[in-house]
Design a protein around this motif. Structure first.
Motif, PDB file in Angstrom:
ATOM      1  N   LEU A 184       0.801  -1.224   0.000  1.00  0.00           N
ATOM      2  CA  LEU A 184       0.000   0.000   0.000  1.00  0.00           C
ATOM      3  C   LEU A 184       0.835   1.278   0.000  1.00  0.00           C
ATOM      4  N   ILE A 185       2.028   1.255   0.571  1.00  0.00           N
ATOM      5  CA  ILE A 185       2.857   2.454   0.662  1.00  0.00           C
ATOM      6  C   ILE A 185       3.865   2.526  -0.477  1.00  0.00           C
ATOM      7  N   LEU A 186       4.574   1.432  -0.739  1.00  0.00           N
ATOM      8  CA  LEU A 186       5.607   1.429  -1.773  1.00  0.00           C
ATOM      9  C   LEU A 186       5.058   1.492  -3.194  1.00  0.00           C
ATOM     10  N   PRO A 187       4.024   0.707  -3.557  1.00  0.00           N
ATOM     11  CA  PRO A 187       3.530   0.762  -4.940  1.00  0.00           C
ATOM     12  C   PRO A 187       3.105   2.154  -5.405  1.00  0.00           C
ATOM     13  N   PRO A 188       2.395   2.969  -4.593  1.00  0.00           N
ATOM     14  CA  PRO A 188       2.093   4.320  -5.066  1.00  0.00           C
ATOM     15  C   PRO A 188       3.333   5.142  -5.386  1.00  0.00           C
ATOM     16  N   MET A 189       4.434   4.906  -4.672  1.00  0.00           N
ATOM     17  CA  MET A 189       5.683   5.594  -4.998  1.00  0.00           C
ATOM     18  C   MET A 189       6.160   5.212  -6.388  1.00  0.00           C
ATOM     19  N   VAL A 190       6.088   3.916  -6.702  1.00  0.00           N
ATOM     20  CA  VAL A 190       6.501   3.444  -8.014  1.00  0.00           C
ATOM     21  C   VAL A 190       5.594   4.009  -9.101  1.00  0.00           C
ATOM     22  N   PHE A 191       4.290   3.942  -8.881  1.00  0.00           N
ATOM     23  CA  PHE A 191       3.348   4.460  -9.870  1.00  0.00           C
ATOM     24  C   PHE A 191       3.540   5.970 -10.066  1.00  0.00           C
ATOM     25  N   SER A 192       3.790   6.685  -8.987  1.00  0.00           N
ATOM     26  CA  SER A 192       3.997   8.127  -9.105  1.00  0.00           C
ATOM     27  C   SER A 192       5.221   8.429  -9.951  1.00  0.00           C
ATOM     28  N   HIS A 193       6.281   7.649  -9.765  1.00  0.00           N
ATOM     29  CA  HIS A 193       7.508   7.867 -10.535  1.00  0.00           C
ATOM     30  C   HIS A 193       7.322   7.502 -11.998  1.00  0.00           C
ATOM     31  N   VAL A 194       6.687   6.372 -12.270  1.00  0.00           N
ATOM     32  CA  VAL A 194       6.555   5.897 -13.646  1.00  0.00           C
ATOM     33  C   VAL A 194       5.499   6.687 -14.410  1.00  0.00           C
ATOM     34  N   GLU A 195       4.361   6.946 -13.776  1.00  0.00           N
ATOM     35  CA  GLU A 195       3.233   7.576 -14.464  1.00  0.00           C
ATOM     36  C   GLU A 195       3.260   9.102 -14.404  1.00  0.00           C
ATOM     37  N   GLY A 196       4.093   9.672 -13.534  1.00  0.00           N
ATOM     38  CA  GLY A 196       4.107  11.121 -13.390  1.00  0.00           C
ATOM     39  C   GLY A 196       2.977  11.640 -12.533  1.00  0.00           C
ATOM     40  N   TRP A 197       2.408  10.793 -11.673  1.00  0.00           N
ATOM     41  CA  TRP A 197       1.342  11.212 -10.770  1.00  0.00           C
ATOM     42  C   TRP A 197       1.948  11.768  -9.488  1.00  0.00           C
ATOM     43  N   SER A 198       1.132  12.451  -8.720  1.00  0.00           N
ATOM     44  CA  SER A 198       1.523  12.783  -7.359  1.00  0.00           C
ATOM     45  C   SER A 198       1.364  11.526  -6.496  1.00  0.00           C
ATOM     46  N   TYR A 199       1.968  11.566  -5.296  1.00  0.00           N
ATOM     47  CA  TYR A 199       1.830  10.392  -4.433  1.00  0.00           C
ATOM     48  C   TYR A 199       0.379  10.184  -4.033  1.00  0.00           C
ATOM     49  N   GLY A 200      -0.346  11.288  -3.825  1.00  0.00           N
ATOM     50  CA  GLY A 200      -1.766  11.169  -3.482  1.00  0.00           C
ATOM     51  C   GLY A 200      -2.556  10.488  -4.578  1.00  0.00           C
ATOM     52  N   GLU A 201      -2.257  10.825  -5.829  1.00  0.00           N
ATOM     53  CA  GLU A 201      -2.933  10.167  -6.949  1.00  0.00           C
ATOM     54  C   GLU A 201      -2.563   8.694  -7.025  1.00  0.00           C
ATOM     55  N   GLY A 202      -1.286   8.389  -6.769  1.00  0.00           N
ATOM     56  CA  GLY A 202      -0.864   6.994  -6.773  1.00  0.00           C
ATOM     57  C   GLY A 202      -1.524   6.187  -5.676  1.00  0.00           C
ATOM     58  N   PHE A 203      -1.643   6.776  -4.489  1.00  0.00           N
ATOM     59  CA  PHE A 203      -2.295   6.073  -3.390  1.00  0.00           C
ATOM     60  C   PHE A 203      -3.790   5.922  -3.658  1.00  0.00           C
ATOM     61  N   TYR A 204      -4.378   6.952  -4.250  1.00  0.00           N
ATOM     62  CA  TYR A 204      -5.796   6.879  -4.631  1.00  0.00           C
ATOM     63  C   TYR A 204      -6.017   5.738  -5.615  1.00  0.00           C
ATOM     64  N   PHE A 205      -5.141   5.622  -6.616  1.00  0.00           N
ATOM     65  CA  PHE A 205      -5.252   4.527  -7.575  1.00  0.00           C
ATOM     66  C   PHE A 205      -5.112   3.172  -6.880  1.00  0.00           C
ATOM     67  N   ALA A 206      -4.140   3.059  -5.965  1.00  0.00           N
ATOM     68  CA  ALA A 206      -3.919   1.788  -5.279  1.00  0.00           C
ATOM     69  C   ALA A 206      -5.138   1.397  -4.453  1.00  0.00           C
ATOM     70  N   PHE A 207      -5.715   2.344  -3.728  1.00  0.00           N
ATOM     71  CA  PHE A 207      -6.869   2.027  -2.899  1.00  0.00           C
ATOM     72  C   PHE A 207      -8.084   1.668  -3.745  1.00  0.00           C
ATOM     73  N   ILE A 208      -8.359   2.470  -4.777  1.00  0.00           N
ATOM     74  CA  ILE A 208      -9.507   2.204  -5.632  1.00  0.00           C
ATOM     75  C   ILE A 208      -9.357   0.858  -6.328  1.00  0.00           C
ATOM     76  N   THR A 209      -8.122   0.486  -6.637  1.00  0.00           N
ATOM     77  CA  THR A 209      -7.884  -0.797  -7.303  1.00  0.00           C
ATOM     78  C   THR A 209      -8.058  -1.961  -6.339  1.00  0.00           C
ATOM     79  N   LEU A 210      -7.365  -1.932  -5.209  1.00  0.00           N
ATOM     80  CA  LEU A 210      -7.405  -3.059  -4.278  1.00  0.00           C
ATOM     81  C   LEU A 210      -8.759  -3.205  -3.598  1.00  0.00           C
TER      82      LEU A 210
END
Length: 294
Positions: A184-210
């Protein structure tokens, strides 16, 4: 008459739950309307202004031609074709993306940004989901059952020495902490780096997905201006499956750890509770067993 009273009690409880459920939905609807309606109106007005400005700059086009072009863009988007890309973009149906889509089907996430467009693909998707969704549920339940079998000793947790109780509680807390960080914490960091999202957007994506909500407003590996590694979306699908499996293990553990922490607290206050013995009114002592739900 006792049965009638029980029926009345259950009926009133069901009615109370129904009212609470409806009130929760009404509250959510009111808050979402308050937060999102004005932003939607601004976006709509901006889009209309952009269309008028486009027609003013390109007088060779008329309103009908522009609306037709917009319709073509919308149809392409619904079929998974990003209108900002070109014909050199990677296929949405190569093996890596197809594997990602298969995972979204069996986990019932269904982002909605990609779906089969052929009749054969739609028919296959129906039967694939018909067998794949129960298989996914059985798989996740099997993992939960496996964990409960390893934690069978927790049924007698209240009768164990305090040292063992503390060790087991700390072990479960460590399991939750490590899982939370890795899934839950590390994957949003990866998504933020790869996709160009903010960490909040990455965490939002992770939560909505899981949580299997899957709005589809954020989906990994869909930016045509980025060059992803070939297995990027396949790795994302593996993360989703592992995350869902971890949640299937964690959800039953939450109440259990809460019970343990609540049980540990009085051990420092009441010496008689260290042996799991509770004084009774008749002067006798009876061993008590902590009710733990896994």
């Amino acid at each position: 008459m006792a049965g009638s009273g029980l029926f009345d009690w259950r009926g009133s409880w069901t009615l109370s739950l129904l009212l609470a459920y409806l009130c929760y939905l009404l509250l959510g609807a009111a808050i979402f309307q308050l937060l999102e309606k004005q932003a939607e109106a601004q976006s709509r007005n901006q889009f209309q202004m952009e269309k008028l400005r486009f027609l003013e700059n390109y007088t060779c086009l008329d309103q009908y031609a522009l609306e037709r072009f917009v319709q073509v863009i919308m149809e392409a988007w619904e079929k998974g074709v990003n209108p900002t890309g070109n014909s050199t973009n990677p296929s949405n149906w190569d093996f890596s993306n197809s594997f990602f889509f298969a995972g979204m089907v069996v986990t019932t996430i269904g982002y909605g940004n990609l779906s089969p467009s052929t009749e054969a693909g739609q028919i296959f998707c129906i039967f694939y989901a018909l067998f794949g969704i129960p298989l996914n549920v059985v798989f996740l339940n099997h993992l939960g059952t496996g964990l409960r079998s390893h934690l069978a000793t927790m049924d007698t947790w209240g009768h164990q020495p305090r040292h063992n109780q503390v060790v087991q509680t700390l072990g479960l807390a460590l399991f939750l902490t490590v899982g939370t960080f890795l899934l839950l914490i590390l994957p949003p960091m990866v998504f933020s780096h790869v996709e160009g999202w903010s960490y909040g957007e990455g965490f939002y994506f992770a939560f909505i997905t899981l949580s299997t909500i899957g709005f589809g407003d954020y989906v990994v590996g869909t930016d045509p201006d980025k060059h992803y590694i070939s297995v990027y979306r396949s790795l994302a699908a593996v993360w989703i499956i592992l995350g869902l499996a971890w949640l299937a293990l964690v959800l039953p553990l939450g109440p259990m750890i809460l019970h343990q922490l609540m049980y540990l607290w009085p051990l420092n206050k009441d010496p008689s509770s260290k042996k799991g013995i509770t004084p009774e009114a008749d002067g006798l002592s009876h061993t008590t067993k902590l009710p733990i739900t896994i």
